[in-house]
Structures are given as structure tokens and as C-alpha cells.
Enzyme design. Structure first.
Site, PDB file in Angstrom:
ATOM      1  N   HIS A 109      15.580 -14.481 -11.313  1.00 22.67           N
ATOM      2  CA  HIS A 109      15.263 -14.770  -9.884  1.00 22.67           C
ATOM      3  C   HIS A 109      16.567 -14.425  -8.832  1.00 22.67           C
ATOM      4  O   HIS A 109      15.739 -14.405  -7.305  1.00 22.67           O
ATOM      5  CB  HIS A 109      15.983 -16.490  -9.320  1.00 22.67           C
ATOM      6  CG  HIS A 109      15.056 -17.149  -9.721  1.00 22.67           C
ATOM      7  ND1 HIS A 109      15.043 -18.753  -9.358  1.00 22.67           N
ATOM      8  CD2 HIS A 109      14.487 -16.791 -11.640  1.00 22.67           C
ATOM      9  CE1 HIS A 109      14.789 -19.433 -10.781  1.00 22.67           C
ATOM     10  NE2 HIS A 109      13.819 -18.566 -11.632  1.00 22.67           N
ATOM     11  N   HIS A 272      11.288 -17.279 -21.652  1.00 23.21           N
ATOM     12  CA  HIS A 272      11.163 -19.229 -22.641  1.00 23.21           C
ATOM     13  C   HIS A 272      11.340 -18.925 -23.342  1.00 23.21           C
ATOM     14  O   HIS A 272      11.642 -20.020 -24.306  1.00 23.21           O
ATOM     15  CB  HIS A 272       9.788 -19.744 -21.383  1.00 23.21           C
ATOM     16  CG  HIS A 272       9.770 -19.520 -20.472  1.00 23.21           C
ATOM     17  ND1 HIS A 272       8.407 -20.544 -19.612  1.00 23.21           N
ATOM     18  CD2 HIS A 272      10.754 -19.668 -19.284  1.00 23.21           C
ATOM     19  CE1 HIS A 272       8.733 -20.673 -18.988  1.00 23.21           C
ATOM     20  NE2 HIS A 272       9.733 -19.968 -17.708  1.00 23.21           N
TER      21      HIS A 272
END
Length: 743
Positions: A109, A272
């Protein structure tokens, strides 16, 4: 003074007796963000040309971050980070006893705000520490990740920036869970204030999506689907659980971050493979973000009133669950899980759409993050299912399922690109883990492999250039076109490489391809003649010659104005090849407008003067530099298609301060032309005779009070020499913006 922040603010905003009876609200105090913009919200914001002033840097102007970073024992730093990752803290317990997935999300991020369209965003300055990014909904609870790293930052102090530490922590997290990364480069220097020059979108509410028009056409230069998200909504577009619609959003947002389909699949799957999502309860239990939190929370936000507020009771995205049976180990279980079950739509405890295996399959295969006696079924997000059902993503995903080694290589490369895309050329990379491989997205230029020209050669080349028949206008415009592609955000563009002679730059409308080809042809001839006459191996690159020729033209124009100046020139640029130039990637650098050349492309949302300010910001110019460059380029005749707009002089090609003197002439009145809202007519106030024409960019230097103050300096009778010398200094700065070898 009261310690109660809310009470103090409330008192400040209460109307005092005797005030205006219709004034229902008070203007904010300057310390609260009040000021001129409250009265005139559309005024030019010149503060974006004064970013990160030296007086705001507590380390002082003499601090050399690169030198400090080189003193680090990087393996020791990584060991300290690894120790943090596996030492769970009671105040924010680690899922599965390992903070690795948390740090991957933080690093992702930090870097993931980058967008290729304007080069802004990214992890290169540690902006995740500041508003608005520190309080974006998508960055929920990452304030805790940075606090967990504080002992490492404290230990190494100024030798390790927050910007570097956040990315390095992501790498160490991957490695500590069994993944082999592609490499790491330091060199990201912290800033000390939020970026006020990044347009994050038109919305004034979190998760708003007013950025779309037509058939879900995302406004440029934005790279996310909603305000406060990094890329896409994991539940699907606007929370609609449609994997194919989600795939469209994924493809567009990742493309805007310079990722292709394979890189996109690898990044999502790789990320993920680790960790879990957090949505244990009703999101109404979550308090304000860091910037809105009370003073006593000390910069931590999202206080959670559900259960213990942490660990098994954590609420972040509102989604809940892990993707794989091995959440803190690198393996191929993400794709094995994605393709191993059929999926049914469900909702998390927080009410968010997500997917679980049909018929209760997979139950008990996923460990609980905090209680070894519990287990769960795997969870997938709508955006994960897009990798299985989108017709382009699906074959890539199946190939990675069948060839885990290809996934590992693709993820390693894509992760390195994600976390280093905004760092600019390899010359800026620091540390022992810099990869040796040359990557196309790094915009490589060859190393210097010849003797450079000396002062005598430079003087001789200037004579040849000025005798070539090329005009001052042509030489200045070509050098400007070559150098002014630079972008201070991602450090791309600039004169090094001479990519102005390659696709796509040589075909850009703003560069006037036919005229450019003629100028480059003449300069190439001079280069070839110079090389043919040398026997000592001394060479001049076309990149150097373009800049040298522009400087020679500026010197000539200054001499004709009565001033003998030398434009600084340092050889050392080299010429890139078409093979090592990513045409699609470089297309993002094409100017939609360039007020320095009075060029305005079609279909612009903002008026030309705002676009000028934006380009000046990309070029890292100050307001005085912006002012003097526009005034100089106008009288030098550098306008697009040799337009007379703003050429407020009777002697084009001579470096005078006429632009400013004539713009501020009280004997001239200006009015719109009536044919083009970007064109104005300057007429003699007494006779009405047409004297000049100018653009919005030109007239703003007389209209805007701050820019007029600078214009008045250069219009003054005693400023003729100052104008020339300031122009030369600003010109040289632009020509050398990409010369990191000179730092």
C-alpha cells in the site's frame, strides 16, 4: 491550556458576541487550515511549487541520505526486522504468530499509490505516514504496522528512512516466509510534509466514486476505483459481487500502475498467498481514522470497540478469513484453493460480500489466526475469483497453477517492479541487493564507453551549431522538448538517452514531428562530422549535443541582448536504443499541455494556467523559476508551431525581459478574442489598435497577484541582467534534472 482538543476546537468555532448576525459559521483559524483558499477556492495554488522546503527538514540541508544509508549493515537490519516479525505484541497480536502478511500489505500500500499517468504517488518518500494516505480506509490499521517497526527505525535513525524501511520490511516478510525476492534497492529519502500536489479524485467522502463517466470510464490520472482505495473494491465494483466486472476494474487500475495482465495475476496471487482479512464484527464499532482520532491516541486510529478490539476481534476491511491452509508460508496454495473448489457467495460477520466453498467443502483446512483449537474453510474475494473467470486472467492463472516456478519468478519480478517503479533510473539505487539484470521498465540508458568532450570541443561544437542554419527558436524548442519530459514523482523522462529521436516521442504533436526531424537531422550531421574528424576516441552523444545546442542558442540570444553568459554544460549523457524503450510506457509522458511552449491539447478539463502549474510541479520548479522560464521561452520563440501568442517583443530570438515589460504595460488593455477562450487580444488603450495576442498562460502572470509580484521584478528597468542570469540558471536546472550522476 486545555488538553481537550475537541473542546478547544468547539470554542474556537463558536460565534462571539457582536458578530455578524447572519454568520452561522466562523472561518477556520490559520492553524486549522484557514486562509485565502477559503475565500477563493479556485485560485492558483502556488504552494505546490514550494514542496518540502529546506527549513522544514530537521536533518538540515547538508544531510546526505545516500551516504548515511551506505553505512548500514543491511543483513543486520534485516535480522532486526525479522525479529520484529515473529515477536507478537499483546497490544496488537500477530496473526499466526507472524507479522509478515501485515508488513507485505503495508509495503504494497505504500508503493501501490503510484500511477504511471503523471508519475505521482508511490512509496518513494514515505507518504504513508501522512494524511491523507495514513487515514485512507484501505490503509486501515497500517498505523500499527509502522508502530511495530519503530524499534528498528529508532535503532538505525537517519541512516534508514521510513520510506526505505517500509519497503524493506515487505521484502523481509516475504523472505521470512520462504519466498526468494528479486532484490532490494535503498535510496528513498523521507519528506517531512504531506504531498499537496497529488490529485486523488473529486470526491469529498470516503469510498465515493464520482470519478467515473460514460461506460465506467475512469478519470485520468486516477489509479483507483474509489476515494481511499489503493486499487479496486475487493467486494466488486461498488460492492457488487461480480467477478467479471471486478476483472475489468482490476485490469484498468493495474494498467494505470504500469502492470500487464501477467504481472497483475502474479501480484494478486502472490500477495494473497499470505495472511488473512479482518472483519470480525459490525464496522460501526470502529472509531475514527488517525487524522480524526483524539489527541491521546497519539496518532493511532480505528480504535475498535468490538470484543478485545484486536486479534480475533480485529476489524479492518470488513472481509473475514484466510485464502490458504498455509497463511505464513510461500507455496502454490492460492491457486490450488482457487481452482480446487466451487464457490458460493456469502457475507462476513461485518456484512461484506465474500465467497466460501460450496457444500461446506474445505471446512477445517485453514488454521485460526489466534486459537490453535479452531479451524476454518478458506475464503476468496470477488477480485480473487476474477482471476479464475476472466477469459484473459484464467489461462495465466492455470499456467501458474501448473508451473509454480513460473509464478514464483513472475511474482518476484512484479513485486520488485511494484516497490521500485517510482525510484527512477538505476543510478539512484543503493545497497548490496540491487539486481544486476537490466529491466525495460527502468528506462535504461547505456553507460558511457568513450572519452567525453572537453572545453575546447564544446566551444567548437557551439560554433558549428550556430553556423548550421538552425534558428535560436528551433534549437531552444528542441532542447526543451527533450529535457522537459522529466517528472519529479517517478524520476522518469529528461534529456539523457535522447529518446526524443525515438518512438513515441518523435511523433508527439507537441514536438512538431516534421520540424523536429529536420533539427535532429542537422544535429546528427554535426555529430557525425565531429566523430569523423577525431582520432582520439572522443565522442559526443546526440543527447549531449541537443542540450549543448540549446545552451548555445541561449548564449547567442543573451549576447544579442547585451549580456555575455555561459550556460552550464556537463557532458556524460548517452543515447538509448529503440529496443530498450518501452513505447507504451513512454506514451504516458506525452504532455497534454505545455504552457512553457503555449501548447494546449484538446479536451482538457482544467484551464491552461492550472495545467502550466501542474507541469511546473512535475519539473520541480519554484514559482520564480516558472516565471522566468515562461518569459524567456516566449521571447526566444519556443512556442508550439511558432505561434505569436505571448511573444510580447519586437525582437524575437533576443533574450530580453520584454515579455514582462509589455505584459504589465499600463497602455495595453486585454480582452477575450471571442473565438477561442484560450486567446486574448492586447490593444492600445488609446487607439484600440491590436498590439499583442496572448494565452491564458501568458495573462496569468499579470492577473494572479503572486505571479504578478514575480513578473514585476523581471519587468523592472534594473532587472534586465538579473532576468538573463535567472533564466540561464533555471534553464540549466531543467536540462540536468535527470543527471543523477552529477549529484
Amino acid at each position: 491550556m486545555s488538553e481537550n482538543h475537541e473542546t478547544v476546537v468547539s470554542e474556537l468555532n463558536e460565534e462571539s458576541g457582536g458578530g455578524c448576525p447572519v454568520a452561522h459559521e466562523r472561518a477556520p483559524h490559520p492553524t486549522q487550515g484557514g486562509g485565502n483558499r477559503g475565500w477563493w477556492p479556485n485560485r492558483l495554488n502556488l504552494k505546490i511549487l514550494a514542496k518540502n522546503p529546506a527549513v522544514a527538514n530537521p536533518l538540515g540541508e547538508e544531510f546526505d541520505y545516500a551516504a548515511a544509508f551506505r553505512t548500514l549493515d543491511l543483513p543486520a537490519v534485516k535480522r532486526d526486522i525479522a525479529q520484529v516479525l515473529t515477536t507478537s505484541q499483546d497490544w496488537w497480536p500477530a496473526d499466526y504468530g507472524h507479522y509478515g502478511p501485515f508488513m507485505i500489505r503495508m509495503a504494497w500500500h505504500s508503493a501501490g499509490t503510484y500511477r504511471i499517468s503523471d508519475g505521482r504517488g508511490g512509496g518513494g518518500a514515505g507518504q504513508q505516514r501522512f494524511a491523507p494516505l495514513n487515514s485512507w480506509p484501505d490503509n486501515g490499521n497500517l498505523d500499527k504496522a509502522r508502530r511495530l517497526l519503530w524499534p528498528v527505525k529508532k535503532k538505525y535513525g537517519q541512516a534508514l528512512s521510513w520510506a526505505d524501511l517500509m519497503i524493506l520490511a515487505g521484502n523481509v516478510a516475504l523472505e521470512s516466509m520462504g519466498f526468494t525476492t528479486f532484490g532490494f534497492a535503498g535510496g528513498r529519502e523521507d519528506v517531512w510534509e504531506p504531498d499537496e500536489d497529488v490529485y486523488w479524485g473529486p470526491e469529498t467522502t470516503w469510498l465515493g466514486d464520482e470519478r467515473y463517466t460514460g461506460d465506467r470510464e475512469l478519470e485520468n490520472p486516477l489509479g483507483a476505483v474509489q476515494m481511499g482505495l489503493i486499487y479496486v473494491n475487493p467486494e466488486g465494483p461498488n460492492g457488487t459481487p461480480d467477478p467479471l466486472a471486478a476483472a475489468r476494474d482490476i485490469r484498468e487500475t493495474f494498467r494505470r500502475m504500469a502492470m500487464d495482465d501477467e504481472e497483475t495475476v502474479a501480484l494478486i496471487a502472490g500477495g494473497h498467498t499470505f495472511g488473512k482479512t479482518h472483519g470480525a464484527g459490525d464496522p460501526d464499532n470502529v472509531g475514527p481514522e488517525p487524522e480524526g482520532a483524539p489527541l491521546e491516541t497519539q496518532g493511532l486510529g480505528w480504535k475498535n470497540a468490538f470484543g478485545t478490539g484486536k486479534g480475533a476481534d480485529a476489524i479492518t476491511s470488513g472481509l473475514e478469513g484466510a485464502w490458504t491452509p498455509t497463511p505464513v508460508s510461500w507455496d502454490n496454495s492460492f491457486f490450488e484453493t482457487l481452482f480446487g473448489y466451487e464457490w458460493a457467495l456469502t457475507k462476513s460477520p461485518a456484512g461484506a460480500y465474500q465467497w466460501k466453498p460450496k457444500g461446506g467443502a474445505g471446512a477445517g483446512t485453514v488454521p485460526d489466526a489466534h486459537d490453535a483449537a479452531k479451524s476454518h474453510a478458506p475464503t476468496m474475494l470477488t477480485t480473487d475469483l476474477a482471476l479464475r473467470f476472466d477469459p484473459v486472467y484464467e489461462p495465466i492463472s492455470r499456467r501458474f497453477l501448473e508451473h509454480p516456478d513460473e509464478l514464483a519468478d513472475a511474482f518476484a519480478r512484479a513485486w520488485f517492479k511494484l516497490t521500485h517503479r517510482d525510484m527512477g533510473p538505476v543510478a539512484r539505487y543503493l545497497g548490496p541487493e540491487v539486481p544486476a539484470e537490466t529491466l525495460l521498465w527502468q528506462d535504461p540508458v547505456p553507460a558511457v564507453d568513450h572519452e567525453l568532450v572537453d572545453a575546447a570541443d564544446v566551444a567548437a561544437l557551439k560554433v558549428r551549431v550556430l553556423a548550421s542554419g538552425l534558428s535560436v527558436s528551433e534549437l531552444v524548442a528542441t532542447a526543451w522538448a527533450s529535457a522537459s519530459t522529466f517528472r519529479g514523482g517517478d524520476k522518469r523522462g529528461g534529456a539523457n538517452g535522447a529518446r526524443i529521436r525515438l518512438e513515441p516521442q518523435r511523433g508527439w504533436e507537441v514536438n512538431e514531428p516534421d520540424r523536429l526531424a529536420a533539427v535532429l537531422g542537422t544535429l546528427t550531421g554535426i555529430q557525425e562530422e565531429f566523430h569523423a574528424a577525431r582520432t582520439d576516441g572522443r565522442r559526443v552523444s546526440l543527447a549531449d549535443l541537443i542540450v549543448l545546442a540549446g545552451g548555445a542558442a541561449v548564449e547567442q540570444a543573451a549576447r544579442e541582448a547585451g549580456f555575455d553568459v555561459e550556460v552550464p554544460f556537463t557532458p556524460g549523457r548517452t543515447d538509448a536504443s529503440q529496443e530498450l524503450t518501452d513505447v507504451e510506457s513512454f506514451a504516458a509522458l506525452e504532455p497534454a499541455a505545455d504552457g512553457f511552449r503555449n501548447y494546449l491539447g484538446k479536451g482538457q478539463r482544467l484551464p491552461a494556467e492550472y495545467l502550466l502549474l501542474d507541469r511546473a510541479n512535475l519539473l520541480t520548479l519554484s514559482a520564480p523559476e516558472l516565471t522566468v522560464l515562461v518569459g524567456g521561452l516566449r521571447v526566444l520563440g519556443a512556442n508550439f508551431r511558432q505561434s505569436s501568442l505571448g511573444v510580447l517583443t519586437a525582437t524575437p530570438g533576443v533574450l530580453t525581459n520584454d515579455f514582462f515589460a509589455n505584459l504589465l504595460d499600463l497602455g495595453t488593455t486585454w480582452r477575450p478574442s471571442g473565438e477561442d477562450d484560450n486567446v486574448f487580444e492586447g490593444r492600445d488603450a488609446a487607439t484600440g489598435e491590436l498590439t499583442w495576442t496572448g494565452s491564458r498562460v501568458d495573462l496569468v502572470f499579470g492577473s494572479n497577484s503572486e505571479l504578478r509580484a514575480f513578473a514585476e521584478v523581471y519587468a523592472s528597468d534594473d532587472a534586465r541582467e538579473k532576468f538573463v542570469r535567472d533564466f540561464v540558471a533555471a534553464w540549466a536546472k531543467v536540462m540536468n534534472l535527470d543527471r543523477y550522476d552529477l549529484a
